[in-house]
Design a protein around this motif. Sequence first.
Motif, PDB file in Angstrom:
ATOM      1  N   ARG A  15       3.720   5.475 -11.694  1.00  0.00           N
ATOM      2  CA  ARG A  15       3.779   5.833 -10.271  1.00  0.00           C
ATOM      3  C   ARG A  15       2.776   5.025  -9.462  1.00  0.00           C
ATOM      4  O   ARG A  15       3.094   4.537  -8.365  1.00  0.00           O
ATOM      5  CB  ARG A  15       3.533   7.334 -10.103  1.00  0.00           C
ATOM      6  N   ARG A  16       1.555   4.873  -9.989  1.00  0.00           N
ATOM      7  CA  ARG A  16       0.546   4.082  -9.276  1.00  0.00           C
ATOM      8  C   ARG A  16       0.991   2.630  -9.163  1.00  0.00           C
ATOM      9  O   ARG A  16       0.832   1.995  -8.110  1.00  0.00           O
ATOM     10  CB  ARG A  16      -0.805   4.162 -10.004  1.00  0.00           C
ATOM     11  N   PHE A  17       1.543   2.102 -10.239  1.00  0.00           N
ATOM     12  CA  PHE A  17       1.984   0.710 -10.224  1.00  0.00           C
ATOM     13  C   PHE A  17       3.094   0.502  -9.211  1.00  0.00           C
ATOM     14  O   PHE A  17       3.084  -0.483  -8.464  1.00  0.00           O
ATOM     15  CB  PHE A  17       2.466   0.302 -11.617  1.00  0.00           C
ATOM     16  N   ASP A  18       4.056   1.414  -9.167  1.00  0.00           N
ATOM     17  CA  ASP A  18       5.174   1.275  -8.220  1.00  0.00           C
ATOM     18  C   ASP A  18       4.673   1.287  -6.781  1.00  0.00           C
ATOM     19  O   ASP A  18       5.144   0.503  -5.942  1.00  0.00           O
ATOM     20  CB  ASP A  18       6.188   2.403  -8.430  1.00  0.00           C
ATOM     21  N   ARG A  19       3.730   2.189  -6.487  1.00  0.00           N
ATOM     22  CA  ARG A  19       3.192   2.233  -5.121  1.00  0.00           C
ATOM     23  C   ARG A  19       2.520   0.923  -4.753  1.00  0.00           C
ATOM     24  O   ARG A  19       2.697   0.405  -3.642  1.00  0.00           O
ATOM     25  CB  ARG A  19       2.198   3.399  -4.981  1.00  0.00           C
ATOM     26  N   THR A  20       1.758   0.361  -5.673  1.00  0.00           N
ATOM     27  CA  THR A  20       1.054  -0.887  -5.394  1.00  0.00           C
ATOM     28  C   THR A  20       2.015  -2.066  -5.316  1.00  0.00           C
ATOM     29  O   THR A  20       1.918  -2.914  -4.420  1.00  0.00           O
ATOM     30  CB  THR A  20       0.002  -1.157  -6.476  1.00  0.00           C
ATOM     31  N   PHE A  21       2.968  -2.110  -6.245  1.00  0.00           N
ATOM     32  CA  PHE A  21       3.879  -3.255  -6.296  1.00  0.00           C
ATOM     33  C   PHE A  21       4.750  -3.331  -5.046  1.00  0.00           C
ATOM     34  O   PHE A  21       4.987  -4.418  -4.512  1.00  0.00           O
ATOM     35  CB  PHE A  21       4.761  -3.141  -7.546  1.00  0.00           C
ATOM     36  N   TRP A  22       5.226  -2.183  -4.589  1.00  0.00           N
ATOM     37  CA  TRP A  22       6.116  -2.167  -3.427  1.00  0.00           C
ATOM     38  C   TRP A  22       5.364  -1.975  -2.117  1.00  0.00           C
ATOM     39  O   TRP A  22       5.983  -1.706  -1.086  1.00  0.00           O
ATOM     40  CB  TRP A  22       7.165  -1.074  -3.585  1.00  0.00           C
ATOM     41  N   SER A  23       4.055  -2.124  -2.147  1.00  0.00           N
ATOM     42  CA  SER A  23       3.274  -1.955  -0.917  1.00  0.00           C
ATOM     43  C   SER A  23       3.332  -3.179  -0.016  1.00  0.00           C
ATOM     44  O   SER A  23       2.850  -3.140   1.123  1.00  0.00           O
ATOM     45  CB  SER A  23       1.815  -1.647  -1.267  1.00  0.00           C
ATOM     46  N   GLY A  24       3.862  -4.259  -0.532  1.00  0.00           N
ATOM     47  CA  GLY A  24       3.942  -5.485   0.260  1.00  0.00           C
ATOM     48  C   GLY A  24       2.846  -6.477  -0.060  1.00  0.00           C
ATOM     49  O   GLY A  24       2.809  -7.557   0.534  1.00  0.00           O
ATOM     50  N   GLU A  25       1.959  -6.137  -0.971  1.00  0.00           N
ATOM     51  CA  GLU A  25       0.902  -7.070  -1.362  1.00  0.00           C
ATOM     52  C   GLU A  25       1.513  -8.280  -2.048  1.00  0.00           C
ATOM     53  O   GLU A  25       2.424  -8.134  -2.877  1.00  0.00           O
ATOM     54  CB  GLU A  25      -0.070  -6.366  -2.312  1.00  0.00           C
ATOM     55  N   PRO A  26       1.065  -9.502  -1.739  1.00  0.00           N
ATOM     56  CA  PRO A  26       1.595 -10.698  -2.398  1.00  0.00           C
ATOM     57  C   PRO A  26       1.476 -10.591  -3.915  1.00  0.00           C
ATOM     58  O   PRO A  26       0.466 -10.119  -4.450  1.00  0.00           O
ATOM     59  CB  PRO A  26       0.719 -11.832  -1.841  1.00  0.00           C
ATOM     60  N   LEU A  27       2.513 -11.045  -4.606  1.00  0.00           N
ATOM     61  CA  LEU A  27       2.552 -10.904  -6.057  1.00  0.00           C
ATOM     62  C   LEU A  27       1.427 -11.681  -6.740  1.00  0.00           C
ATOM     63  O   LEU A  27       0.858 -11.229  -7.732  1.00  0.00           O
ATOM     64  CB  LEU A  27       3.914 -11.369  -6.587  1.00  0.00           C
ATOM     65  N   ASP A  28       1.107 -12.849  -6.220  1.00  0.00           N
ATOM     66  CA  ASP A  28       0.036 -13.645  -6.826  1.00  0.00           C
ATOM     67  C   ASP A  28      -1.305 -12.921  -6.727  1.00  0.00           C
ATOM     68  O   ASP A  28      -2.102 -12.935  -7.675  1.00  0.00           O
ATOM     69  CB  ASP A  28      -0.052 -15.012  -6.160  1.00  0.00           C
ATOM     70  N   GLU A  33      -5.475  -9.538  -9.460  1.00  0.00           N
ATOM     71  CA  GLU A  33      -6.245  -8.295  -9.557  1.00  0.00           C
ATOM     72  C   GLU A  33      -6.175  -7.686 -10.961  1.00  0.00           C
ATOM     73  O   GLU A  33      -7.176  -7.245 -11.507  1.00  0.00           O
ATOM     74  CB  GLU A  33      -5.747  -7.276  -8.531  1.00  0.00           C
ATOM     75  N   ILE A  34      -4.978  -7.650 -11.541  1.00  0.00           N
ATOM     76  CA  ILE A  34      -4.822  -6.970 -12.833  1.00  0.00           C
ATOM     77  C   ILE A  34      -5.094  -7.905 -14.005  1.00  0.00           C
ATOM     78  O   ILE A  34      -5.403  -7.448 -15.105  1.00  0.00           O
ATOM     79  CB  ILE A  34      -3.420  -6.364 -12.971  1.00  0.00           C
ATOM     80  N   GLY A  35      -4.983  -9.221 -13.799  1.00  0.00           N
ATOM     81  CA  GLY A  35      -5.243 -10.172 -14.866  1.00  0.00           C
ATOM     82  C   GLY A  35      -4.054 -10.329 -15.797  1.00  0.00           C
ATOM     83  O   GLY A  35      -3.079  -9.585 -15.733  1.00  0.00           O
ATOM     84  N   PRO A  36      -4.126 -11.293 -16.712  1.00  0.00           N
ATOM     85  CA  PRO A  36      -2.995 -11.562 -17.609  1.00  0.00           C
ATOM     86  C   PRO A  36      -2.827 -10.533 -18.723  1.00  0.00           C
ATOM     87  O   PRO A  36      -1.804 -10.495 -19.386  1.00  0.00           O
ATOM     88  CB  PRO A  36      -3.333 -12.940 -18.188  1.00  0.00           C
ATOM     89  N   ASP A  37      -3.856  -9.719 -18.963  1.00  0.00           N
ATOM     90  CA  ASP A  37      -3.785  -8.726 -20.051  1.00  0.00           C
ATOM     91  C   ASP A  37      -4.252  -7.364 -19.542  1.00  0.00           C
ATOM     92  O   ASP A  37      -5.326  -6.875 -19.927  1.00  0.00           O
ATOM     93  CB  ASP A  37      -4.637  -9.182 -21.235  1.00  0.00           C
ATOM     94  N   PRO A  38      -3.475  -6.723 -18.680  1.00  0.00           N
ATOM     95  CA  PRO A  38      -3.897  -5.438 -18.103  1.00  0.00           C
ATOM     96  C   PRO A  38      -3.761  -4.297 -19.095  1.00  0.00           C
ATOM     97  O   PRO A  38      -3.157  -4.432 -20.175  1.00  0.00           O
ATOM     98  CB  PRO A  38      -2.928  -5.267 -16.929  1.00  0.00           C
ATOM     99  N   VAL A  52       4.213  -5.329 -18.376  1.00  0.00           N
ATOM    100  CA  VAL A  52       5.550  -5.900 -18.182  1.00  0.00           C
ATOM    101  C   VAL A  52       5.527  -6.887 -17.011  1.00  0.00           C
ATOM    102  O   VAL A  52       6.069  -7.996 -17.089  1.00  0.00           O
ATOM    103  CB  VAL A  52       6.577  -4.776 -17.936  1.00  0.00           C
ATOM    104  N   PHE A  53       4.889  -6.472 -15.918  1.00  0.00           N
ATOM    105  CA  PHE A  53       4.771  -7.354 -14.746  1.00  0.00           C
ATOM    106  C   PHE A  53       3.978  -8.617 -15.101  1.00  0.00           C
ATOM    107  O   PHE A  53       4.372  -9.732 -14.729  1.00  0.00           O
ATOM    108  CB  PHE A  53       4.083  -6.599 -13.615  1.00  0.00           C
ATOM    109  N   ALA A  54       2.867  -8.447 -15.816  1.00  0.00           N
ATOM    110  CA  ALA A  54       2.025  -9.595 -16.165  1.00  0.00           C
ATOM    111  C   ALA A  54       2.772 -10.573 -17.057  1.00  0.00           C
ATOM    112  O   ALA A  54       2.589 -11.792 -16.943  1.00  0.00           O
ATOM    113  CB  ALA A  54       0.746  -9.114 -16.857  1.00  0.00           C
TER     114      ALA A  54
END
Length: 231
Positions: free
Chosen positions: A60-73, A78-83, A90-92
């Motif tokens: 749920r936290r990830f979905d809110r952040t991902f769809w918040s409009g923040e640039p993907l890069d 922020e989360i790094g290659p090994d979150p 999955v996103f990384a």
Amino acid sequence: METEALTLAQEVDFSMWALFARATILVKFVMLALVVASFWSWSIIVQKIITFRAARAEARRFDRTFWSGEPLDEFYEEIGPDPRGRSERVFAAGMTEWRRSHRDDGALIAGAQARIDRSMDVAIQKEAESLQSGLGVLATVGSVAPFVGLFGTVFGIMNAFVEIAEQQNTNLAVVAPGIAEALLATGLGLMAAIPAVIFYNKLSGDADRLIGGYEAFADEFSTILSRQLDG
């Protein structure tokens, strides 16, 4: 005579510990195995409930952040290659392959979309294996424990009849303890099997829903990257 037999039967200790102590070595082994299986099942159940609850909260936290409009890069930085989060991994996986697919001149290496999808599929498979680990134990306990308990009961009743034949006495004081000891094994088998079956079904459904959520996100993320590739 009947009153005397009832009096003797009432004097026999029918507590679970007493029944266990009077059982034969094989029946004791069966009972101990069922108790261990029950504790093992409950440890898996509790651990999985905690894990799934944390995974749902993280998703749920990830979905809110991902769809918040923040640039993907920026989100990836922020989360790094090994979150630590499952959805984040999955996103990384997709973003890491996306970046690796760019040449030094900024152009994309051919087949980038297929590699990104494959990377996320591998990440989802790893998460699925982690979420489903231990559920096989619950399935095994749920299916095998009643038969193990029944085996202990059959063996215990057989010994009870042998004892009756040796004593040549069929009054209640002689029959009841042996039968009670034998039936205790079946009770322990059911005590181990019933929670294992119930929670196996529930936890399997929870795991499938979580994995389905990861797959749905991977499809949506792949669609976003596909639009960028086409652009």
